[in-house]
Write an enzyme that holds these catalytic residues in place. Structure first.
Site, mmCIF file in Angstrom:
data_model
loop_
_atom_site.group_PDB
_atom_site.id
_atom_site.type_symbol
_atom_site.label_atom_id
_atom_site.label_comp_id
_atom_site.label_asym_id
_atom_site.label_seq_id
_atom_site.Cartn_x
_atom_site.Cartn_y
_atom_site.Cartn_z
ATOM 1 N N TRP A 64 -27.810 6.631 -59.222
ATOM 2 C CA TRP A 64 -28.689 6.727 -60.395
ATOM 3 C C TRP A 64 -28.044 7.724 -61.372
ATOM 4 O O TRP A 64 -27.716 8.850 -60.959
ATOM 5 C CB TRP A 64 -30.050 7.233 -59.910
ATOM 6 N N ASP B 216 -32.893 10.874 -51.403
ATOM 7 C CA ASP B 216 -33.769 10.580 -52.542
ATOM 8 C C ASP B 216 -34.546 9.303 -52.205
ATOM 9 O O ASP B 216 -33.945 8.245 -51.990
ATOM 10 C CB ASP B 216 -32.910 10.396 -53.809
ATOM 11 N N ALA C 76 -37.286 6.975 -53.637
ATOM 12 C CA ALA C 76 -38.102 6.646 -54.810
ATOM 13 C C ALA C 76 -38.793 5.294 -54.681
ATOM 14 O O ALA C 76 -39.589 4.929 -55.547
ATOM 15 C CB ALA C 76 -37.227 6.669 -56.071
ATOM 16 N N LYS D 5 -43.231 4.494 -58.286
ATOM 17 C CA LYS D 5 -43.138 3.054 -58.081
ATOM 18 C C LYS D 5 -44.174 2.563 -57.080
ATOM 19 O O LYS D 5 -44.911 1.621 -57.345
ATOM 20 C CB LYS D 5 -41.752 2.685 -57.564
HETATM 21 C C1 LMR Z 1 -34.756 3.630 -63.220
HETATM 22 O O1 LMR Z 1 -33.780 3.883 -62.504
HETATM 23 O O2 LMR Z 1 -34.750 2.715 -64.059
HETATM 24 C C2 LMR Z 1 -36.017 4.425 -63.065
HETATM 25 O O3 LMR Z 1 -35.885 5.309 -62.010
HETATM 26 C C3 LMR Z 1 -36.453 5.065 -64.324
HETATM 27 C C4 LMR Z 1 -35.608 6.243 -64.725
HETATM 28 O O4 LMR Z 1 -36.179 7.303 -64.960
HETATM 29 O O5 LMR Z 1 -34.379 6.119 -64.831
#
Ligand code: LMR
Length: 394
Positions: A127, A208, A210, A243
């Site tokens: 990410w 992590d 999520a 989520k």
């Molecule tokens: C994403 O990866 O699209 C989500 O986790 C939103 C974000 O804050 O990036």
């Protein structure tokens, strides 16, 4: 002071969100930001959340401050959902944070304050905000091999050979489930390998989490994490309720720090509370209380689990439908790996030119690295999306 100021480059995910909003074409399709959508394209408030909020509205008698680390009932409820009884609660420090991102930020800050020389290893890819926060904090970090685009699966041997070089005290960040951006998850034997490498090298794990519940199931999605916690003495866990409870804008997150002893956990607890204090004092409470209410009441919990199951199976159905439509358009199962991946995301083997062409010629918005949010598809958009991909990547 601000005359010559240059803003940092925008986050690649949030940039797509804005560009999509600015596009006037009515046929546009958004597979950018990672949010769940219903078949008619909405991100709804979950029924269990509405019920819990109604109860809170009736029963809450004060909006007075809670505690710097947040409500202990929230810590217990979410810790149980994530870890069950795999580690004794006395070894775990906990901090309510604004969203999972707040937990990630504070996890890194905790590491920096205790061991500034520690290198943080992140999967390649990860990410983008993981790397952005590490850069902002000026912390040393490295990438480890994670993904093979040719197979759409984990690069297990590459990952293990990179992790064999971590130093004692380094931090290794893993995605608990539903890897963002690839959807390629660690299988249990890989978690076992990683746990023994980290334990033998004296590294600290960071997980992590999520998307618990969006991969294979609420318990299945934390099986690897629990295995790791049993074998690696020190683990940082960052949890998001954005989520799986659909509480995106209410910012509900939790940082858990597994320590070797209850005494160590108590000292870390003090530092965690301080991290909140000097950032924004008290963490947000409303969403955390909604989560606590849902997890503590068997009826509400059953409603929530039912809704989450529906969301998960819906996304799995969309994955399969997209893979099938692509197989029709390409005349081969070149994208068959989409079916084996987990969660909201997958990554198309697309160049930046491909991404630009999808947007320009087909009004199809994906993130710059080719990431698609599978949950952004609807039964009506599967065919046009597959055609667009086939015409640009074919
Ligand atoms: C994403 O990866 O699209 C989500 O986790 C939103 C974000 O804050 O990036």
């Amino acid at each position: 002071m601000f005359e010559n100021h240059v803003a940092p480059p925008p986050d690649p995910i949030l940039r797509v969100m804005k560009e999509f909003a600015d596009d006037p074409r009515p046929e546009k399709i958004d597979l950018g930001v990672g949010v769940y959508r219903t078949p008619d394209g909405r991100t709804p408030v979950m029924r269990a959340v509405k019920l819990a909020e109604r109860r809170l509205l009736e029963s809450q008698t004060s909006k007075g401050y809670v505690a710097l680390a947040g409500d202990s009932g929230f810590h217990d409820a979410l810790r149980n959902l994530v870890l069950g009884d795999c580690v004794h609660a006395s070894r775990i420090a906990a901090l309510a944070t604004p969203g999972g991102t707040g937990a990630v930020r504070h996890a890194f800050e905790l590491v920096r304050s205790i061991r500034p020389e520690a290198r943080v290893w992140v999967p390649d890819p990860t990410w983008p905000n993981h790397e952005a926060i590490l850069e902002t904090l000026g912390m040393p970090w490295r990438r480890y091999k994670y993904y093979r685009p040719e197979t759409g699966a984990l690069d297990r041997s590459g990952l293990l050979s990179d992790l064999a070089t971590v130093r004692e005290g380094d931090i290794v960040l893993l995605h608990g489930c539903c890897h963002n951006p690839t959807g390629a998850d660690l299988v249990l034997p890989a978690w076992e390998d990683i746990a023994s490498v980290l334990a033998s090298r004296g590294a600290v794990a960071m997980v992590d989490l999520a998307y618990q519940g969006f991969g294979e199931g609420l318990t299945e999605d934390v099986a690897g994490l629990r295995l790791l916690c049993r074998q690696v003495p020190e683990v940082l866990i960052t949890v998001s309720a954005s989520k799986n409870f659909g509480l995106y804008r209410d910012r509900v997150g939790l940082l858990l720090v597994q320590c070797t002893t209850p005494e160590a956990a108590e000292a870390v607890q003090g530092s965690l509370a301080w991290l909140n204090r000097q950032s924004y004092a008290f963490p947000p409470d409303h969403g955390a209380r909604v989560v606590t209410e849902i997890l503590s009441d068997p009826d509400l919990r059953a409603v929530w689990e039912g809704e989450l199951t529906e969301m998960r199976t819906g996304v799995i159905g969309l994955r399969r439908a997209l893979a099938d439509a692509l197989a029709d358009d390409f005349g081969s199962d070149r994208f068959g790996w989409l079916r084996a991946q987990n969660g909201l995301f997958s990554r198309l083997p697309a160049t930046s030119e491909h991404v630009a062409a999808l947007r320009r010629d087909h009004a199809l918005y994906v993130v710059g690295d080719g990431r698609i949010n599978v949950a952004g598809l609807t039964p009506d958009t599967i065919v046009p999306v597959a055609r667009a991909i086939a015409s640009v990547l074919g």
